[in-house]
Scaffold this active site. Structure first.
Site, mmCIF file in Angstrom:
data_model
loop_
_atom_site.group_PDB
_atom_site.id
_atom_site.type_symbol
_atom_site.label_atom_id
_atom_site.label_comp_id
_atom_site.label_asym_id
_atom_site.label_seq_id
_atom_site.Cartn_x
_atom_site.Cartn_y
_atom_site.Cartn_z
ATOM 1 N N VAL A 206 -3.920 -3.797 -2.852
ATOM 2 C CA VAL A 206 -3.878 -3.474 -1.812
ATOM 3 C C VAL A 206 -4.995 -3.870 -0.427
ATOM 4 C CG1 VAL A 206 -3.336 -1.821 0.124
ATOM 5 C CG2 VAL A 206 -1.881 -1.641 -2.039
ATOM 6 N N ASP A 207 -6.175 -3.564 -1.054
ATOM 7 C CA ASP A 207 -7.267 -3.693 -0.380
ATOM 8 C C ASP A 207 -7.749 -5.210 -0.129
ATOM 9 O OD1 ASP A 207 -9.146 -2.220 0.960
ATOM 10 O OD2 ASP A 207 -10.466 -1.870 -0.471
ATOM 11 N N ASP A 208 -7.494 -5.639 -1.254
ATOM 12 C CA ASP A 208 -7.742 -7.409 -1.024
ATOM 13 C C ASP A 208 -6.495 -8.093 -0.275
ATOM 14 O OD1 ASP A 208 -10.246 -8.718 -2.784
ATOM 15 O OD2 ASP A 208 -9.321 -7.116 -4.146
ATOM 16 N N GLN B 268 -4.658 -6.703 2.260
ATOM 17 C CA GLN B 268 -5.016 -6.406 3.514
ATOM 18 C C GLN B 268 -6.272 -7.289 4.213
ATOM 19 O OE1 GLN B 268 -7.616 -4.822 5.128
ATOM 20 N NE2 GLN B 268 -8.839 -4.180 3.195
#
Length: 446
Positions: free
Chosen positions: A188-190, A192
């Site tokens: 998810v972090d990469d 977004q």
């Protein structure tokens, strides 16, 4: 799990004897290693079921070896995979093991005549953050550096379906991973971060628009039922943590919603999708953040150090979707940030926070922590304050030359075991913070 079940050990004749380092638990009369083996052997007796489980675990590892030979592109996972395969009878000269070793070697690098190893190359993460921060600072999509970065990121979107963990049957195609070699492990972090970098391209280029749309759908589809977002899995089940008394087991095998991931995703949804508090997904996310705020007003960040990082992500996320400044949650976070401000006018947090799960100040302010704290204050205040101006002056002064303020690790890997120094962080976050300051307080900068 395989190593513990098989009680595997391997020792070279030249290896030193370190058994004196084992901690003895008098009430059990077992050292740490003995206790671990006792737990494993008690849980998995030798029977046909355990043989099938071992075979399934072996197949899982083999299916998740990526192009550079590593397991899911992580050195720590690959290290244990090599020994697990040896315990299953693979020979050291096996092509699979030799390829994995070469993958580990490729993660190494030299700095100041010292050899280091990355747990995973962070090329996608770094490129996405740098590309976004440069655009925030004023570079346009016509700039060659921005175009090259965007094209690079576009080619690394993961389009294949794969089996997922937790309660996720499949990871729908559309996300991005941490590195070039992470070809089937989106997070998810990469995702977004990449979507931020590509937003302006998606506005006027069809190929980027389609990739961006698919990526946003993947991101929204990864929201947990509790309203938050985790890094890799959707609705990760915590039941495994109750089975084994192993240090940091919960940090390894489960992937619950995290304030930093949730806040960062929320900030993206507000700033780039223009979603507000009226959207059901946003409401669920805000409710999760409110529920998980600490009593002192902070949030714990899983993938950065630690409470300053989590608080920055949560506050900027909630402000982006329209939470008012006078909301009690925002004011409590503000009070906490001002309370922990260092005497030198900056902010710094120790990695011990990640171990103790409570805020522990560093003995000095760091460039990255100060940038995060200032960006939080800028998101809250309509005009610059003394704390903001003083902090920015410090930030620019401290960043003139490399020092312990810029090299202290601010990325979290595994609590109490390893932390990450991102070499680009002392440049990315001050640039982003200064850009936000100029955009918001333009009249005060004249």
């Amino acid at each position: 799990m395989i190593l513990g079940h098989r009680k595997f050990s391997l020792r070279q004749p030249s290896a030193p004897d370190i058994t004196h380092l084992f901690v003895t638990r008098k009430h059990r009369r077992l050292d740490r290693k003995g206790r671990w083996l006792y737990v494993f052997s008690k849980c998995w007796p030798a029977n046909p079921v355990s043989k099938a489980a071992i075979k399934k675990a072996e197949r899982y590892m083999l299916q998740n070896i990526v192009q550079d030979g590593t397991l899911s592109s992580y050195a720590s996972a690959t290290f244990f995979m090599i020994y697990a395969l040896l315990s299953l009878g693979y020979q050291p000269d096996s092509p699979i093991i030799q390829h994995a070793i070469q993958g580990l070697i490729s993660f190494g690098y030299q700095i100041k005549n010292e050899a280091h190893i990355q747990n995973s190359p962070s090329t996608v993460w770094d490129t996405a953050l740098i590309c976004h921060s440069l655009q925030e600072a004023g570079l346009t999509t016509e700039d060659p550096a921005i175009q090259h970065a965007a094209q690079y990121l576009l080619t690394l979107q993961q389009r294949d379906l794969r089996e997922g963990g937790g309660n996720t049957l499949v990871h729908l195609a559309g996300g991005w991973g941490f590195s070039e070699s992470s070809t089937a492990n989106p997070d998810v972090d990469d995702t977004q971060a990449v979507l931020r970098a590509l937003t302006r391209f998606a506005d006027h280029q069809l190929d980027y628009r389609e990739a961006w749309r698919v990526g946003v759908n993947w991101l929204l589809g990864m929201q947990n039922d509790d309203g938050g977002w985790a890094a890799f899995e959707k609705n990760s089940n915590p039941y495994m943590t109750r089975l084994f008394g192993i240090q940091n087991f919960a940090d390894t095998v489960v992937d619950p919603s995290a304030a930093d991931i949730t806040g960062r995703t929320l900030e993206f949804l507000g700033s780039h999708l223009k979603l507000t508090m009226t959207h059901p997904r946003v409401q669920d996310s805000v409710h999760w953040l409110i529920k998980n705020q600490k009593n002192d007003g902070s949030w714990y960040g899983r993938w950065g150090i630690s409470f300053i990082y989590g608080t920055w992500a949560a506050v900027t996320g909630m402000r982006a979707i329209g939470m008012p400044v006078d909301h009690l949650i925002i004011q409590q976070a503000l009070d906490w940030l001002l309370k922990i401000r260092q005497l030198d006018g900056g902010w710094g947090e120790s990695c011990k926070s990640d171990i103790d799960k409570k805020y522990v100040p560093a003995p000095y302010s760091t460039v990255v922590h100060t940038a995060w704290a200032l960006d939080t204050l800028i998101a809250i205040h309509d005009q610059p304050t003394e704390e903001i101006n003083k902090g920015l002056a410090n930030l620019m002064e401290w960043n003139k030359q490399e020092s312990k303020r810029s090299s202290y690790p601010t990325g979290a890997g595994l609590p109490g075991h390893f932390y990450i120094h991102y070499h680009s962080y002392p440049h990315i976050w001050p640039l982003l913070t200064l850009s936000h300051y100029i955009k918001k307080y333009n009249d005060y900068c004249m």
